[in-house]
Enzyme design. Sequence first.
Site, PDB file in Angstrom:
ATOM      1  N   GLU A  84      -3.688   7.195  -5.639  1.00 37.77           N
ATOM      2  CA  GLU A  84      -4.636   7.654  -7.030  1.00 37.77           C
ATOM      3  C   GLU A  84      -5.177   7.449  -7.833  1.00 37.77           C
ATOM      4  OE1 GLU A  84      -1.528   3.120  -5.228  1.00 37.77           O
ATOM      5  OE2 GLU A  84      -4.215   2.825  -6.533  1.00 37.77           O
TER       6      GLU A  84
ATOM      7  N   HIS B 286      -0.907   0.033 -10.156  1.00 38.73           N
ATOM      8  CA  HIS B 286      -1.966  -0.590  -9.163  1.00 38.73           C
ATOM      9  C   HIS B 286      -2.056  -1.854  -9.553  1.00 38.73           C
ATOM     10  CE1 HIS B 286      -4.090   0.236  -4.879  1.00 38.73           C
ATOM     11  NE2 HIS B 286      -3.804  -2.510  -5.568  1.00 38.73           N
TER      12      HIS B 286
ATOM     13  N   ARG C 299       1.148  -1.434  -0.235  1.00 36.78           N
ATOM     14  CA  ARG C 299      -0.266  -0.078   0.020  1.00 36.78           C
ATOM     15  C   ARG C 299       1.144   1.462  -0.022  1.00 36.78           C
ATOM     16  NH1 ARG C 299      -3.354  -2.640  -2.250  1.00 36.78           N
ATOM     17  NH2 ARG C 299      -5.759  -2.872  -1.224  1.00 36.78           N
TER      18      ARG C 299
END
Length: 320
Positions: A264, A283, A235
């Site tokens: 993000e 991601h 994370r």
Amino acid sequence: MVPGPELLARARLLVAPELSASLVRELERIAGRGAEPSADEVPGGGPLLCVGAALPGSVRATAADRLVWFHSVNAGTDPLLAAGPWPAGALLTRTVGRMGERIAQYVVGWVLAECQAVPEYVGQHARAEWRRLPTELVAGQTALVYGTGRIGGAVAGLLRRCGVRTVGVGRTAGSGPPPVGFDRVVGAGEDAEADELAGARWVVAALPSTGATEGFFGARRFAAVRGATFVNVGRGATVDLAALEGALRDGGVRRAVLDVLAEEPAAPDDPVWRLPRTVITSHSAGITADEDVAVDFAACWEAVREGRRPGLAVDVGRGY
């Protein structure tokens, strides 16, 4: 809390509208009932079983006391829990599927590419430059993997099969043999962690986002690194980007591969894009497939039907 069979039998199945039609059909087959799309309002009564990425606002606002189970289509549930207090007594499960395999391949792919000077050769190609570059072998080098659960273990296991010495970092070192995939496990904050940071060729972050892990990789830890490459597949909030930038600029961190960021997506003018010797991916290391959701929901369904707490249940107090 695991809902009893009577509640489970009466629960209405609400599914997020973004789920594919084929996945919804499979969820209906597993649950033995038709699905209703999540909406701004939840008309009618009865207990609720929801599947999606986020708890519908209508459920949180007006039907939280009726939620008996929420199955997240994602492995990370921190955004879900950060959105507000979790409904008391509601079971929360998550999807992991083959994410460990995917993330392990991502990490090993970057490790091998770095050892074969792939980033440098890509740059040379763009400049039409012919020059041999030194390469290195992965075997015998050390990877320090933060997080010794499903994902960290999968990463360590694949690295180990390449001949890499794998050291896990957990809350404590524990006793007995290390988990599968690891040669050794040390405790966070112990002297052994600092020693392993100094000797590591790769530092892999696979930590969840919790109150205890926010800013976990800060100036103190990066100061202990001696030329390792930092890879974050956990994370973004676990990393102090200013501290990472300092370590990159002074050479303590050789390079960085960041699949996750605290915010993000990063805007085009975000300074993170200008970090030296850094690659940012979207991601994408552990994208969840429909099959993963269906398989894990089915496993959780069987456990709940038998009155057992599913192995994929989330401790909402700890956040994972």
